[in-house]
Scaffold this motif. Sequence first.
Motif, PDB file in Angstrom:
ATOM      1  N   SER A  89      60.967  68.915 113.251  1.00  0.00           N
ATOM      2  CA  SER A  89      62.522  68.769 113.888  1.00  0.00           C
ATOM      3  C   SER A  89      63.308  68.658 112.897  1.00  0.00           C
ATOM      4  O   SER A  89      64.458  68.932 113.236  1.00  0.00           O
ATOM      5  CB  SER A  89      62.030  67.742 115.120  1.00  0.00           C
ATOM      6  N   THR A  90      63.298  68.093 111.624  1.00  0.00           N
ATOM      7  CA  THR A  90      64.235  67.903 110.886  1.00  0.00           C
ATOM      8  C   THR A  90      64.537  68.946 109.885  1.00  0.00           C
ATOM      9  O   THR A  90      63.530  69.472 109.404  1.00  0.00           O
ATOM     10  CB  THR A  90      63.750  66.657 110.137  1.00  0.00           C
ATOM     11  N   THR A  91      65.691  69.312 110.309  1.00  0.00           N
ATOM     12  CA  THR A  91      66.239  70.649 109.695  1.00  0.00           C
ATOM     13  C   THR A  91      67.451  70.262 108.790  1.00  0.00           C
ATOM     14  O   THR A  91      67.711  71.291 107.792  1.00  0.00           O
ATOM     15  CB  THR A  91      66.677  71.512 110.567  1.00  0.00           C
ATOM     16  N   THR A  92      68.087  69.262 108.568  1.00  0.00           N
ATOM     17  CA  THR A  92      69.278  69.135 108.029  1.00  0.00           C
ATOM     18  C   THR A  92      69.388  67.686 107.443  1.00  0.00           C
ATOM     19  O   THR A  92      69.240  66.681 107.834  1.00  0.00           O
ATOM     20  CB  THR A  92      70.748  69.367 108.716  1.00  0.00           C
ATOM     21  N   VAL A  93      69.762  67.816 106.121  1.00  0.00           N
ATOM     22  CA  VAL A  93      69.894  66.288 105.581  1.00  0.00           C
ATOM     23  C   VAL A  93      71.344  66.264 104.561  1.00  0.00           C
ATOM     24  O   VAL A  93      71.962  67.324 104.214  1.00  0.00           O
ATOM     25  CB  VAL A  93      68.686  66.194 104.444  1.00  0.00           C
ATOM     26  N   GLY A  94      71.648  64.987 104.506  1.00  0.00           N
ATOM     27  CA  GLY A  94      72.587  64.915 103.372  1.00  0.00           C
ATOM     28  C   GLY A  94      71.990  63.598 102.416  1.00  0.00           C
ATOM     29  O   GLY A  94      71.450  62.677 102.902  1.00  0.00           O
ATOM     30  N   VAL A  95      72.139  63.801 100.850  1.00  0.00           N
ATOM     31  CA  VAL A  95      71.374  63.090 100.022  1.00  0.00           C
ATOM     32  C   VAL A  95      72.411  62.651  99.015  1.00  0.00           C
ATOM     33  O   VAL A  95      73.428  63.175  98.681  1.00  0.00           O
ATOM     34  CB  VAL A  95      70.562  63.893  99.273  1.00  0.00           C
ATOM     35  N   ASP A  96      72.059  61.265  98.542  1.00  0.00           N
ATOM     36  CA  ASP A  96      73.114  60.834  97.542  1.00  0.00           C
ATOM     37  C   ASP A  96      72.520  59.714  96.733  1.00  0.00           C
ATOM     38  O   ASP A  96      71.534  58.982  97.344  1.00  0.00           O
ATOM     39  CB  ASP A  96      74.408  59.910  97.974  1.00  0.00           C
ATOM     40  N   THR A  97      72.460  59.794  95.535  1.00  0.00           N
ATOM     41  CA  THR A  97      71.676  58.992  94.399  1.00  0.00           C
ATOM     42  C   THR A  97      72.721  58.265  93.808  1.00  0.00           C
ATOM     43  O   THR A  97      73.922  58.589  93.389  1.00  0.00           O
ATOM     44  CB  THR A  97      70.829  59.635  93.485  1.00  0.00           C
ATOM     45  N   HIS A  98      72.624  56.624  93.560  1.00  0.00           N
ATOM     46  CA  HIS A  98      73.534  55.811  92.866  1.00  0.00           C
ATOM     47  C   HIS A  98      72.732  54.941  91.869  1.00  0.00           C
ATOM     48  O   HIS A  98      71.571  54.184  92.413  1.00  0.00           O
ATOM     49  CB  HIS A  98      74.397  55.258  93.687  1.00  0.00           C
ATOM     50  N   THR A  99      73.016  54.630  90.807  1.00  0.00           N
ATOM     51  CA  THR A  99      72.362  53.688  89.810  1.00  0.00           C
ATOM     52  C   THR A  99      72.890  52.281  89.694  1.00  0.00           C
ATOM     53  O   THR A  99      74.155  52.194  89.704  1.00  0.00           O
ATOM     54  CB  THR A  99      72.321  54.045  88.336  1.00  0.00           C
ATOM     55  N   ALA A 100      72.094  51.371  90.348  1.00  0.00           N
ATOM     56  CA  ALA A 100      72.707  50.074  90.322  1.00  0.00           C
ATOM     57  C   ALA A 100      72.769  49.392  88.775  1.00  0.00           C
ATOM     58  O   ALA A 100      72.193  49.825  87.898  1.00  0.00           O
ATOM     59  CB  ALA A 100      71.551  48.988  91.104  1.00  0.00           C
ATOM     60  N   PRO A 101      73.406  48.511  88.708  1.00  0.00           N
ATOM     61  CA  PRO A 101      73.922  47.753  87.346  1.00  0.00           C
ATOM     62  C   PRO A 101      72.521  47.549  86.547  1.00  0.00           C
ATOM     63  O   PRO A 101      72.338  47.495  85.606  1.00  0.00           O
ATOM     64  CB  PRO A 101      74.422  46.476  87.651  1.00  0.00           C
ATOM     65  N   ASN A 102      71.436  47.133  87.434  1.00  0.00           N
ATOM     66  CA  ASN A 102      70.158  46.772  86.705  1.00  0.00           C
ATOM     67  C   ASN A 102      69.172  48.173  86.375  1.00  0.00           C
ATOM     68  O   ASN A 102      68.089  47.861  85.957  1.00  0.00           O
ATOM     69  CB  ASN A 102      69.235  45.849  87.509  1.00  0.00           C
ATOM     70  N   GLY A 103      69.560  49.079  86.685  1.00  0.00           N
ATOM     71  CA  GLY A 103      68.789  50.331  86.500  1.00  0.00           C
ATOM     72  C   GLY A 103      68.261  51.066  87.649  1.00  0.00           C
ATOM     73  O   GLY A 103      67.502  51.850  87.366  1.00  0.00           O
ATOM     74  N   THR A 104      68.038  50.267  88.854  1.00  0.00           N
ATOM     75  CA  THR A 104      67.557  50.683  89.859  1.00  0.00           C
ATOM     76  C   THR A 104      68.326  52.013  90.851  1.00  0.00           C
ATOM     77  O   THR A 104      69.433  51.747  90.679  1.00  0.00           O
ATOM     78  CB  THR A 104      67.336  49.623  90.862  1.00  0.00           C
ATOM     79  N   VAL A 105      67.674  52.833  90.767  1.00  0.00           N
ATOM     80  CA  VAL A 105      68.209  54.107  91.263  1.00  0.00           C
ATOM     81  C   VAL A 105      67.957  54.035  93.009  1.00  0.00           C
ATOM     82  O   VAL A 105      66.962  53.923  93.369  1.00  0.00           O
ATOM     83  CB  VAL A 105      67.559  55.498  90.779  1.00  0.00           C
ATOM     84  N   PHE A 106      69.153  54.246  93.722  1.00  0.00           N
ATOM     85  CA  PHE A 106      69.176  54.214  95.258  1.00  0.00           C
ATOM     86  C   PHE A 106      69.339  55.605  95.680  1.00  0.00           C
ATOM     87  O   PHE A 106      70.155  56.230  95.307  1.00  0.00           O
ATOM     88  CB  PHE A 106      70.228  53.225  95.748  1.00  0.00           C
ATOM     89  N   LEU A 107      68.274  56.160  96.324  1.00  0.00           N
ATOM     90  CA  LEU A 107      68.641  57.233  96.916  1.00  0.00           C
ATOM     91  C   LEU A 107      68.607  57.009  98.719  1.00  0.00           C
ATOM     92  O   LEU A 107      67.748  56.700  99.276  1.00  0.00           O
ATOM     93  CB  LEU A 107      67.297  58.370  96.769  1.00  0.00           C
ATOM     94  N   THR A 108      69.747  57.447  99.185  1.00  0.00           N
ATOM     95  CA  THR A 108      69.947  57.391 100.697  1.00  0.00           C
ATOM     96  C   THR A 108      70.384  58.855 101.157  1.00  0.00           C
ATOM     97  O   THR A 108      71.028  59.370 100.742  1.00  0.00           O
ATOM     98  CB  THR A 108      71.214  56.464 101.007  1.00  0.00           C
ATOM     99  N   GLN A 109      69.696  59.059 102.373  1.00  0.00           N
ATOM    100  CA  GLN A 109      69.723  60.207 102.707  1.00  0.00           C
ATOM    101  C   GLN A 109      70.150  60.139 104.500  1.00  0.00           C
ATOM    102  O   GLN A 109      69.583  59.210 105.218  1.00  0.00           O
ATOM    103  CB  GLN A 109      68.679  61.207 102.785  1.00  0.00           C
ATOM    104  N   ILE A 110      70.947  60.965 105.091  1.00  0.00           N
ATOM    105  CA  ILE A 110      71.235  61.254 106.462  1.00  0.00           C
ATOM    106  C   ILE A 110      70.352  62.290 106.809  1.00  0.00           C
ATOM    107  O   ILE A 110      70.432  63.494 106.377  1.00  0.00           O
ATOM    108  CB  ILE A 110      72.542  61.353 106.654  1.00  0.00           C
ATOM    109  N   VAL A 111      69.390  62.168 107.787  1.00  0.00           N
ATOM    110  CA  VAL A 111      68.439  63.152 108.386  1.00  0.00           C
ATOM    111  C   VAL A 111      68.953  63.448 109.791  1.00  0.00           C
ATOM    112  O   VAL A 111      68.917  62.637 110.788  1.00  0.00           O
ATOM    113  CB  VAL A 111      67.083  62.926 107.981  1.00  0.00           C
ATOM    114  N   CYS A 112      68.912  64.645 110.027  1.00  0.00           N
ATOM    115  CA  CYS A 112      69.221  65.362 111.507  1.00  0.00           C
ATOM    116  C   CYS A 112      67.788  66.151 111.979  1.00  0.00           C
ATOM    117  O   CYS A 112      67.112  66.957 111.157  1.00  0.00           O
ATOM    118  CB  CYS A 112      70.312  66.334 111.610  1.00  0.00           C
TER     119      CYS A 112
END
Length: 274
Positions: free
Chosen positions: A251-274
């Motif tokens: 049922s999931t057909t649409t997404v929005g994605v963003d990645t961002h690197t924290a100061p300690n090198g950890t990469v955060f990937l956050t997505q909005i899914v419909c």
Amino acid sequence: MDWRCEWCGKPHEENDPPCDNCGHGTFEEAVVRRTDLADDGGLESTTVWVCTECGRTHTKHSPPCSRCGNHKLVKEEQRVDDDELSVPSYFDLVTPRYVLGLVVVLALAGLFVGGLTGVIDVPGFGNDVPAVENVPGEADTAGSIDLATVESAYLDTVNETRANASDDGVSRNERLDEVAAFTNQRLIKSEYGDGSLPTRDRIAELVGDSCQGGFAVETYTLQSSDYASGDTLGSAFAAEQFADSEISAASTTTVGVDTHTAPNGTVFLTQIVC
């Protein structure tokens, strides 16, 4: 003019009744408004005519009274103190009510600026996705890894996996990308700075009509130093996501994605899914 009719107030050159206007047979000396205030304690005088019935004042003897119709007006001399004619200063206008109004205006202005910058969640503030200022870390790279490559590799891997499972692929939505970036940056700022997480209602307001059947917010983290390229890091995020994510559902057909690197090198990937 030195004389005027005692009844109607018409001015005449000489004391030579009857009046040309009303025929009254008595004149009086015209009263000139005083301007030499120094001899009278700072008071200025002027002559008025007062109705004996209702007390209304008239600038000249012109009965009947304009208020009650009485025909008898009596002459009085009014004096006005200089203090009554003075203009208040700006400081005199600063009343408690004025100060309270100023405080309310400044508070509303603060809410407006806070909502515009995303520092404060203001329901109904507007549908533009606000910018998040002073986010710790990096929005474009993780060391030598390009985060745009990570996002593309992530979605490519997701769609390949879904195709193998006979599910339709997902499409990326620009508006949802913006909401995902806003959410991701607020998350990082809450953990590595002095920010706070947006409420779900605020995210829903920003998502708006981009998701017709509801939405979900998902965040995954990986250490950038464990991966040599954006492709491998993106594929690793897809593997994390398929472990327990709603995006694998047909049922999931649409997404929005963003990645961002924290100061300690950890990469955060956050997505909005419909």
